[in-house]
Scaffold this active site. Structure first.
Site, PDB file in Angstrom:
ATOM      1  N   LYS A 122     -10.279  -0.344  10.470  1.00 43.40           N
ATOM      2  CA  LYS A 122     -10.421  -1.523   9.736  1.00 43.40           C
ATOM      3  C   LYS A 122     -10.831  -2.728  10.683  1.00 43.40           C
ATOM      4  O   LYS A 122     -11.052  -3.929  10.178  1.00 43.40           O
ATOM      5  CB  LYS A 122      -9.303  -1.957   9.153  1.00 43.40           C
ATOM      6  CG  LYS A 122      -8.757  -0.776   7.785  1.00 43.40           C
ATOM      7  CD  LYS A 122      -7.680  -1.260   7.049  1.00 43.40           C
ATOM      8  CE  LYS A 122      -7.005  -0.037   6.311  1.00 43.40           C
ATOM      9  NZ  LYS A 122      -7.752   0.388   5.052  1.00 43.40           N
ATOM     10  N   CYS A 170      -4.702   2.263  -3.739  1.00 47.92           N
ATOM     11  CA  CYS A 170      -3.371   2.779  -3.125  1.00 47.92           C
ATOM     12  C   CYS A 170      -2.296   1.870  -3.351  1.00 47.92           C
ATOM     13  O   CYS A 170      -1.463   1.706  -2.314  1.00 47.92           O
ATOM     14  CB  CYS A 170      -3.669   3.163  -1.801  1.00 47.92           C
ATOM     15  SG  CYS A 170      -4.774   4.445  -1.388  1.00 47.92           S
ATOM     16  N   HIS A 218       0.942  -1.120   0.070  1.00 45.88           N
ATOM     17  CA  HIS A 218       0.161  -0.114   0.011  1.00 45.88           C
ATOM     18  C   HIS A 218       0.934   1.185  -0.027  1.00 45.88           C
ATOM     19  O   HIS A 218       2.014   1.285   0.745  1.00 45.88           O
ATOM     20  CB  HIS A 218      -0.809  -0.111   1.217  1.00 45.88           C
ATOM     21  CG  HIS A 218      -1.941   0.878   1.383  1.00 45.88           C
ATOM     22  ND1 HIS A 218      -1.609   2.178   1.755  1.00 45.88           N
ATOM     23  CD2 HIS A 218      -3.203   1.008   1.195  1.00 45.88           C
ATOM     24  CE1 HIS A 218      -2.670   3.034   1.801  1.00 45.88           C
ATOM     25  NE2 HIS A 218      -3.830   2.247   1.550  1.00 45.88           N
TER      26      HIS A 218
HETATM   27  N1  7TS Z   1      -1.678  -0.484   4.523  1.00 47.14           N
HETATM   28  C1  7TS Z   1      -2.512  -1.495   4.009  1.00 47.14           C
HETATM   29  C2  7TS Z   1      -2.167  -2.675   3.635  1.00 47.14           C
HETATM   30  C3  7TS Z   1      -3.943  -0.777   3.730  1.00 47.14           C
HETATM   31  O1  7TS Z   1      -4.842  -1.791   3.266  1.00 47.14           O
HETATM   32  C4  7TS Z   1      -4.066   0.373   4.342  1.00 47.14           C
HETATM   33  C5  7TS Z   1      -5.585   1.044   3.905  1.00 47.14           C
HETATM   34  C6  7TS Z   1      -3.216   1.170   4.757  1.00 47.14           C
HETATM   35  C7  7TS Z   1      -1.852   0.464   5.014  1.00 47.14           C
HETATM   36  C8  7TS Z   1      -3.365   2.768   5.265  1.00 47.14           C
HETATM   37  O2  7TS Z   1      -4.320   2.492   6.290  1.00 47.14           O
HETATM   38  P1  7TS Z   1      -4.995   4.056   7.035  1.00 47.14           P
HETATM   39  O3  7TS Z   1      -5.755   3.523   8.055  1.00 47.14           O
HETATM   40  O4  7TS Z   1      -3.674   4.540   7.654  1.00 47.14           O
HETATM   41  O5  7TS Z   1      -5.507   4.769   6.011  1.00 47.14           O
HETATM   42  N2  7TS Z   1      -6.226   0.590   2.851  1.00 47.14           N
HETATM   43  C9  7TS Z   1      -7.158   0.671   2.109  1.00 47.14           C
HETATM   44  C10 7TS Z   1      -7.996   0.226   1.031  1.00 47.14           C
HETATM   45  O6  7TS Z   1      -7.573  -0.838   0.673  1.00 47.14           O
HETATM   46  N3  7TS Z   1      -8.867   0.852   0.745  1.00 47.14           N
HETATM   47  O7  7TS Z   1      -8.917   2.054   1.356  1.00 47.14           O
HETATM   48  C11 7TS Z   1      -8.028   1.947   2.425  1.00 47.14           C
END
Ligand code: 7TS
Length: 410
Positions: free
Chosen positions: A225, A365, A121
């Protein structure tokens, strides 16, 4: 113990319908829905004991501080860690940036190497690019095998050198669902003296995760999540590494003594929590992990595995549909990226939405991963503990409608 069917009743949003159609939520990789207990915890804090933490001497402030620190202990225990090693952050993104700035700026020198993977990501890639630019370090990349969306582990030992300072890897892909052998990667990385940063954003919510079993040095994850609210997440780090790190943000709450010209800092984890934290969010995340623990993370994992197996079989019947990532549900989580021949993923998502089915479309992303797969975008359905086989059936019916809508032969 399987996940009880009536678990859906705990989630107010899942009771909704849109235009007379029940809402089918298949985008939990982006964010999960929240159980009532979590929503009530937020409200209770604001209605009954809203006060700042670590400073008030009156009773509701003491209660807020206690609840905040109890939440830290619960979230730490959820990943098998000690509370002194758990820093509250805004989420995964901030947790990874914290390591990149605080550990990276202090310990990465010109000519050192940071190893990332093509599967990451952007939040586990861009902070390392920025670090490499700041420090004159070199970014090296472990590739993905396009045929099954797994990491090309055969080249791992060639990419690890005595200059490798950091290895950053996701535990579970948010696009193709691949579960990476983090323990093996950590062992290989430690053999050359590198520090291992694991992105647990997609694993901690979906399977049992114990930091000791991962063998890594840092683990980042997001509350939103895993049934918690937005704006709260955590960084776990080995105590000796956290202790050696200078602060990330400066401000109130993270200091011991402040002179005009310099200051001394608190011990971790408070050293890394400058300013008023997300108190309500942390407390509610504590409630979320209790909720997950009561269901059992083994049960969550088994439930998702069964759903993925069912979804893969159903989707295989659809003409023109191509699913990416490992074929074996044992090797993958519940993110199912796919394309439908002749229809842009955005159109797939839009026509599904008209039928009440929520999926995400785009690069999620993870642009380098899509490039490795030879794609610009995919549609992605992702499941969680509250999804059912009926949700998958609704997705498949919806995709048949998409095909019909775009005049594709059935
Ligand atoms: N790493 C992974 C593997 C993720 O899926 C996400 C968010 C993040 C980091 C970032 O997380 P945050 O809470 O700091 O934003 N993934 C997604 C997605 O797959 N669709 O929307 C957000």
């Amino acid at each position: 113990m399987p996940i009880p069917l009536d678990v859906r009743a705990d989630f107010p949003l899942l009771q909704r319908s849109l235009d007379g159609k029940p809402l089918v939520y298949l985008d939990s990789a982006a964010t999960s829905q929240k159980p009532r207990a979590v929503l009530e915890a937020l409200q209770r804090y604001y209605e009954e004991y809203n006060a700042n933490v670590h400073r008030g001497l009156y009773r509701i402030a003491e209660r807020a501080t206690l609840a905040y620190e109890e939440a830290r202990a619960k979230v730490a225990a959820f990943v098998g860690a000690r509370p002194e090693e758990l820093v509250f952050t805004r989420g995964t993104t901030e947790a990874i940036n914290l390591v990149a700035y605080a550990w990276g700026d202090a310990f990465v020198r010109a000519g050192d190497e940071v190893l990332v993977t093509e599967m990451e990501h952007h939040s586990n890639l861009v902070p390392w690019q920025l670090l490499a630019q700041r420090r004159g370090a070199r970014l090296r990349v472990l590739k993905v095998r396009p045929e099954d969306g797994t990491l090309d582990l055969d080249s791992l030992d060639r990419l690890l050198t005595e200059r490798t300072r950091i290895v950053a890897v996701t535990h579970q892909s948010n696009v193709v669902g691949t579960i990476n052998p983090v323990r093996y990667i950590s062992e290989r990385a430690h053999a050359v003296g590198a520090v291992v940063v694991v992105d647990g954003a997609q694993s901690v919510p979906h399977m049992p995760v114990r930091v000791a079993e991962l063998g890594c040095d840092f683990l980042a994850f997001s509350g939103h999540k895993m049934c918690g609210p937005t704006g709260i997440g955590a960084l776990w780090g080995r105590r000796e590494l956290l202790e050696a790190m200078p602060p990330f943000h400066g401000g109130g709450e993270m200091i011991e003594r402040v002179e005009l010209e310099h200051s001394t800092y608190k011990d971790p984890p408070h050293r890394f929590e400058a300013g008023t934290p997300n108190i309500a969010g942390a407390i509610a995340l504590g409630v979320a992990v209790e909720y997950l623990r009561a269901l059992g993370m083994e049960a969550v994992r088994e439930h998702e595995k069964a759903l993925v197996r069912y979804a893969m079989a159903q989707l295989a019947e659809l003409r023109g549909l191509r699913l990416y990532g490992p074929k074996d549900p044992e090797l993958r989580g519940g993110a199912l990226a796919f394309t439908l021949e002749g229809v842009h993923p955005h159109d797939v998502a839009q026509v599904l939405d008209e039928q009440g089915v929520c999926v995400r479309a785009g690069h999620h992303c993870a642009q380098p991963l899509h490039r490795a797969l030879g794609l610009a975008a995919t549609a992605r359905a992702s499941v969680y503990l509250y999804n059912t086989a009926e949700d998958i059936d609704a997705l498949v019916r919806g995709l048949e409608r998409v095909r019909a809508f775009f005049g594709l032969a059935s």
